[in-house]
Design a protein around this motif. Structure first.
Motif, PDB file in Angstrom:
ATOM      1  N   ILE A 143       0.800  -0.993  -0.100  1.00  0.00           N
ATOM      2  CA  ILE A 143       0.000   0.025   0.097  1.00  0.00           C
ATOM      3  C   ILE A 143       0.857   1.367   0.209  1.00  0.00           C
ATOM      4  O   ILE A 143       1.886   1.220   0.532  1.00  0.00           O
ATOM      5  CB  ILE A 143      -0.854   0.031   1.365  1.00  0.00           C
ATOM      6  CG1 ILE A 143      -1.920   1.067   1.381  1.00  0.00           C
ATOM      7  CG2 ILE A 143      -0.411   0.003   2.412  1.00  0.00           C
ATOM      8  CD1 ILE A 143      -3.000   1.160   2.051  1.00  0.00           C
ATOM      9  N   ASP A 144       0.611   2.318  -0.976  1.00  0.00           N
ATOM     10  CA  ASP A 144       1.376   3.516  -0.947  1.00  0.00           C
ATOM     11  C   ASP A 144       1.236   4.141   0.250  1.00  0.00           C
ATOM     12  O   ASP A 144       0.091   4.129   0.942  1.00  0.00           O
ATOM     13  CB  ASP A 144       0.810   4.290  -2.200  1.00  0.00           C
ATOM     14  CG  ASP A 144       1.380   3.736  -3.326  1.00  0.00           C
ATOM     15  OD1 ASP A 144       1.994   2.615  -3.545  1.00  0.00           O
ATOM     16  OD2 ASP A 144       0.924   3.978  -4.445  1.00  0.00           O
ATOM     17  N   GLY A 145       2.116   4.984   0.708  1.00  0.00           N
ATOM     18  CA  GLY A 145       2.029   5.951   2.039  1.00  0.00           C
ATOM     19  C   GLY A 145       1.077   6.833   1.739  1.00  0.00           C
ATOM     20  O   GLY A 145       0.229   6.779   2.957  1.00  0.00           O
ATOM     21  N   ALA A 146       0.328   7.285   0.870  1.00  0.00           N
ATOM     22  CA  ALA A 146      -0.596   8.302   0.787  1.00  0.00           C
ATOM     23  C   ALA A 146      -1.877   7.631   0.916  1.00  0.00           C
ATOM     24  O   ALA A 146      -2.658   8.050   1.656  1.00  0.00           O
ATOM     25  CB  ALA A 146      -0.488   9.012  -0.816  1.00  0.00           C
ATOM     26  N   ASP A 147      -1.908   6.219   0.229  1.00  0.00           N
ATOM     27  CA  ASP A 147      -3.322   5.545   0.459  1.00  0.00           C
ATOM     28  C   ASP A 147      -3.409   5.011   1.898  1.00  0.00           C
ATOM     29  O   ASP A 147      -4.580   5.013   2.339  1.00  0.00           O
ATOM     30  CB  ASP A 147      -3.016   4.308  -0.416  1.00  0.00           C
ATOM     31  CG  ASP A 147      -3.253   4.800  -1.879  1.00  0.00           C
ATOM     32  OD1 ASP A 147      -3.850   5.546  -2.322  1.00  0.00           O
ATOM     33  OD2 ASP A 147      -2.921   3.876  -2.718  1.00  0.00           O
ATOM     34  N   LEU A 148      -2.147   4.794   2.454  1.00  0.00           N
ATOM     35  CA  LEU A 148      -2.289   4.361   3.917  1.00  0.00           C
ATOM     36  C   LEU A 148      -2.945   5.608   4.604  1.00  0.00           C
ATOM     37  O   LEU A 148      -3.942   5.522   5.699  1.00  0.00           O
ATOM     38  CB  LEU A 148      -0.907   3.932   4.503  1.00  0.00           C
ATOM     39  CG  LEU A 148      -0.907   3.545   6.089  1.00  0.00           C
ATOM     40  CD1 LEU A 148      -1.823   2.468   6.035  1.00  0.00           C
ATOM     41  CD2 LEU A 148       0.608   3.435   6.352  1.00  0.00           C
ATOM     42  N   VAL A 149      -2.342   6.732   4.476  1.00  0.00           N
ATOM     43  CA  VAL A 149      -2.852   7.806   5.209  1.00  0.00           C
ATOM     44  C   VAL A 149      -4.313   8.199   5.067  1.00  0.00           C
ATOM     45  O   VAL A 149      -5.148   8.351   5.978  1.00  0.00           O
ATOM     46  CB  VAL A 149      -1.947   9.124   4.878  1.00  0.00           C
ATOM     47  CG1 VAL A 149      -2.573  10.313   5.294  1.00  0.00           C
ATOM     48  CG2 VAL A 149      -0.416   9.001   5.337  1.00  0.00           C
TER      49      VAL A 149
END
Length: 339
Positions: free
Chosen positions: A65-71
């Motif tokens: 999961i990309d960092g932005a998606d996780l956030v």
């Protein structure tokens, strides 16, 4: 100080990174109201600021999961509990009061709370900048210390300086969209994951990445804030110019605990010591979770920070609701607001 700058809540969470965001959820499930303060002007901490498009592989149920998606998902998970965010503000004071703690920021915001959770990662952070004349002239136009969207560099000539994971990972990634990628490093060996280095070697052999080794940055060229070239020098101080539109210097982060170091908490090597069972610090009513917290056997993993957020919230509940017994329920039976 105006009345609108003074707030009251159950818990102040310092830090809006992934662990801080999950702490909102865990507090909310126990009916604890939260205010969240972060020095960045957005939620997400380092995930959002430094590697929003970089995949993370150790989040349960997400093979990647990309960092932005996780956030985004953590913020969505916290939203039903209506947290109040105070972004672009740094906490400067934490003072004991009769009812708990008073938190003050550099923007004049004051928050009274029964408890405080410090989820500030390793403190405030900023890039280690190369000592180049006129560097600030190109910052934000031709010199960047992080990649928020790799499409911003599509079709551009990119020079990446550094030998760690960030330099290698972004060289591999930007090779797919940039017109040309050049990697400047003082030696042929990189301090990055072997698999990533192997991929970089393959891109070099394919002619998609140019290695500029052994060289170091020596200067910048351009006009009116527009970067046109990056000067590099070898070990004998022989210089050459790389035609470039963008310089990405990845020389690590300068970490600074800032005011946290002066709050009188027991610390060890820049980390806050906590009771592993509750995440309580040496000051009653202040808790620490995530990378900034330390105890024997500590692992600096986001998933460990998530568990620490749950433990801190449960330890705080009797402080906020001393007359209410906490009958723990699983989320599968309890649900969340609006579900």
């Amino acid at each position: 100080m105006t009345a609108t700058n003074v707030h009251s809540t159950d818990v102040v969470i310092i830090g809006a990174g992934p662990v801080g965001l999950f702490a909102i959820f865990e507090c909310g499930m126990l009916k604890l109201r939260t205010h969240v303060v972060d020095a960045l002007d957005m939620v997400g901490g380092q995930c959002a600021a430094l590697y929003p498009e970089k995949p993370i592989y150790d989040i349960p149920a997400h093979p990647a999961i990309d960092g932005a998606d996780l956030v985004d998902r953590l913020a969505e998970q916290a939203a039903p509990f209506n947290p109040t965010y105070h972004l672009g503000q740094q906490v400067t004071t934490v003072e004991k009061t009769a009812g708990g703690w008073r938190v003050g920021t550099d923007k004049g915001t004051v928050i009274d709370a029964r408890a405080v959770i410090i989820a500030a990662g390793v403190g405030a952070f900023g890039p280690n900048k190369p000592p180049l004349d006129g560097l600030e002239t190109y910052e934000g136009t031709g010199v960047f210390y992080m990649v928020k969207r790799r499409q911003d560099f599509a079709g551009r000539r990119v020079v990446i300086a550094g030998g760690g994971d960030s330099a290698v990972d972004w060289a591999n990634s930007l090779a797919e969209v940039a017109a040309h990628v050049m990697v400047v490093h003082r030696r042929p060996k990189f301090r990055a994951a072997p698999e990533s280095v192997s991929r970089l070697d393959a891109l070099v052999k394919q002619g998609r990445v140019e290695m500029v080794v052994p060289y170091q940055l020596s200067g910048l060229e351009g006009t009116e804030g527009r970067l046109t070239g990056v000067r590099v020098a070898d070990l004998d101080n022989h210089e050459k110019v790389l035609d470039a539109d963008v310089l990405l210097p990845f020389f690590g982060l300068a970490m600074n605990l800032g005011p946290i170091a002066d709050w009188g908490l027991d610390m060890e090597k820049g980390h806050i010591l906590v009771d592993q069972r509750t995440q309580a610090t040496s000051a009653a009513g202040i808790f620490a979770i995530g990378d900034i917290a330390h105890y024997p056997g500590k692992l600096k993993l986001i998933l460990c920070g998530f568990a620490e957020a749950a433990m801190a919230a449960h330890a705080i509940h009797p402080l906020v609701h001393p007359d209410q017994a906490l009958h723990f329920e699983y989320s599968t039976s309890k649900g969340v607001p609006g579900a």
